[in-house]
Scaffold this motif. Structure first.
Motif, mmCIF file in Angstrom:
data_model
loop_
_atom_site.group_PDB
_atom_site.id
_atom_site.type_symbol
_atom_site.label_atom_id
_atom_site.label_comp_id
_atom_site.label_asym_id
_atom_site.label_seq_id
_atom_site.Cartn_x
_atom_site.Cartn_y
_atom_site.Cartn_z
ATOM 1 N N GLY A 125 4.567 6.786 0.780
ATOM 2 C CA GLY A 125 4.659 5.949 2.026
ATOM 3 C C GLY A 125 5.667 6.586 2.760
ATOM 4 O O GLY A 125 6.408 5.765 3.724
ATOM 5 N N THR A 394 6.615 2.977 -3.220
ATOM 6 C CA THR A 394 5.583 3.391 -2.146
ATOM 7 C C THR A 394 5.499 2.200 -0.973
ATOM 8 O O THR A 394 6.198 1.449 -0.970
ATOM 9 N N GLY A 395 4.864 2.658 -0.080
ATOM 10 C CA GLY A 395 4.413 1.803 1.011
ATOM 11 C C GLY A 395 5.340 1.701 2.247
ATOM 12 O O GLY A 395 6.154 2.580 2.397
ATOM 13 N N ASP A 396 5.356 0.650 3.141
ATOM 14 C CA ASP A 396 5.934 0.535 4.509
ATOM 15 C C ASP A 396 7.523 0.483 3.977
ATOM 16 O O ASP A 396 8.250 0.510 5.066
#
Length: 478
Positions: A125, A394-396
């Motif tokens: 991310g 992970t991710g935003d």
């Protein structure tokens, strides 16, 4: 108080890839961004011996799977090992860095050939940028290129969202050639000071070009006999014993008007008023440096995109001449002599070269696109780093987007201000097409050279066949 923004720059382990990314790293660091430069153990060790102690860039090495005794000139082995071993170590580096609030990774900038770095960034991310184009384009958020708009407007207009940040030059603030693997021989500059303005032929074929003995002899003898001062860069690690002895003999004979050295501060050499022309392999870094200093080119491409760069220099920008090989694919001393004299007497080429120099200078001083992007992106990264983050791999969370902000304040992703990633299917289709075109163009020069070699071989075979005695005509007698 938020943490300092942190960018990872990842380079493929060759001089031509490391140098421009290191120059970009310094520009990013100048905007107050923490920069970590990542490459193989071998490359980082070489950079460590060259770069100043107070350097702004943190150097980090990752194992590439090669043993100490392995041949690092074996390109295939290097590429395979680089792709198989380093992705796992790279992911571990990011995870370890993200354990510290102050070292969290904000953005990754790999060279286009380091595809696995984009894949790791996407998986974790993290936003990414890259130089120019290949299949990694689909995985990155920004396309950066080491060029400037006035130089390459046609190509830049074709690629939506591409950001020219060049020309990336070393400058003189560090007292060294940024990204170089070799110590510069600065004594050549004092030698240049003793030469007449516009009189020195500068010869350099980069860090990978290798000639056969016949071609080497032709160039060496022409430089010896032409009677003009010259500086020729020949790396010691690509010469054998026989060649070294040959060079020792030439050094003695040309001591009054020429120099042969291992490595030089190229930008300073090209900028010196005594430099008359640049005999170059047309690698993009050298091409852009020569253009930025207003030096005419004698083009001697070796492989891949160097042939395309030569076409730009000679046919589009018209700031240089090309060499024509003989039937044995050799550039003869007569051809070299003829083209050097033609280049040095061509005022039109000199004028065009100086015009491009002014364009490059204006781009560096004003940099309407590149500098603006770096300033905006630096501000966005700083704003992003001041916002709270959640503990996640992970991710935003890596993009600076807080997942638990109060609903009373609508969060605006700072990267959205200049988010240049097109989203329409038409654009993606256009990019895919351009990707294919550019890949084909890059390989075109070498394919053409191979074809010409085959044609020459066929011509030689036909000449041999036609020179043989023809069979006797059949007799009319029964």
């Amino acid at each position: 108080m938020g943490s300092q923004s942190h960018v990872l720059v990842v380079s493929f382990p060759t001089q031509g890839h490391v140098a421009p990314l290191m120059k970009l790293s310094h520009q990013i660091a100048d905007h107050g961004i923490k920069v970590t430069f990542v490459s193989t153990e071998f490359i980082i060790a070489r950079l460590t011996t060259i770069m100043p102690v107070n350097n702004l860039i943190r150097l980090v090495s990752l194992p590439n799977g090669l043993e100490p005794g392995d041949d690092r000139t074996d390109a295939l082995k290097l590429i395979n090992s680089f792709q198989e071993v380093m992705p796992g170590h790279f992911k571990d580096l990011i995870e370890k860095s993200n354990e510290s609030y102050d070292d969290r990774i904000s953005c990754i900038i790999p060279r286009i050939s380091v595809v696995w770095a984009f894949e790791v960034a996407e998986m974790m991310g993290i936003k990414s940028a890259t130089f120019w184009m290949n299949h990694s384009v689909k995985l990155c958020n920004w396309l950066l290129c080491n060029s400037f708009y006035e130089l390459d407007s046609l190509a830049l207009n074709l690629v939506l969202g591409i950001i020219p940040v060049g020309p990336l030059l070393s400058g003189s603030q560090l007292g060294c050639q940024i990204g170089s693997f070799w110590l510069d021989n600065s004594t050549c500059l004092s030698w240049f000071d003793k030469q007449h303005v516009g009189s020195v032929i500068y010869v350099s074929f980069g860090s990978t070009s290798i000639f056969n003995q016949q071609q080497f002899d032709e160039l060496a003898l022409e430089l010896e006999l032409i009677g003009l001062p010259f500086l020729w860069v020949i790396q010691s690690d690509i010469t054998n014993e026989a060649l070294s002895e040959f060079l020792d003999g030439i050094r003695k004979r040309i001591a009054d008007h020429g120099k042969i050295v291992d490595w030089v501060p190229q930008e300073e050499v090209l900028a010196h008023p005594s430099t008359a022309c640049f005999i170059s392999h047309c690698g993009w870094n050298s091409t852009l440096e020569g253009i930025s200093k207003g030096v005419p080119f004698l083009c001697w491409p070796y492989f891949t995109n160097q042939f395309q760069n030569k076409s730009y220099v000679c046919d589009v920008w018209k700031v240089g001449l090309g060499l024509n090989p003989n039937k044995n694919r050799i550039f003869t001393r007569h051809e070299i002599n003829t083209k050097i004299k033609a280049l040095l007497s061509d005022d039109v080429i000199k004028t065009k070269a100086l015009k491009l120099k002014e364009m490059a200078k204006k781009s560096v001083s004003e940099a309407p696109v590149g500098a603006s992007f770096l300033r905006q992106r630096a501000a966005q990264l700083k704003a992003s780093s001041k916002r709270p983050r959640v503990d996640s791999s992970t991710g935003d969370a890596f993009r600076g987007r807080p997942s638990s902000d109060p609903p009373t304040e609508e969060y605006v992703d700072p990267t959205a201000v200049v988010d240049l990633e097109p989203s329409t299917s038409t654009t993606i289709s256009t990019r895919s097409m351009l990707e294919t075109v550019l890949t084909v163009q890059s390989a075109h020069g070498q394919l053409l050279l191979d074809l010409l070699n085959k044609v020459a071989a066929l011509q030689a075979e036909l000449a041999t066949t036609s020179s043989a005695s023809p069979p006797a005509p059949p007799s009319d007698q029964p």
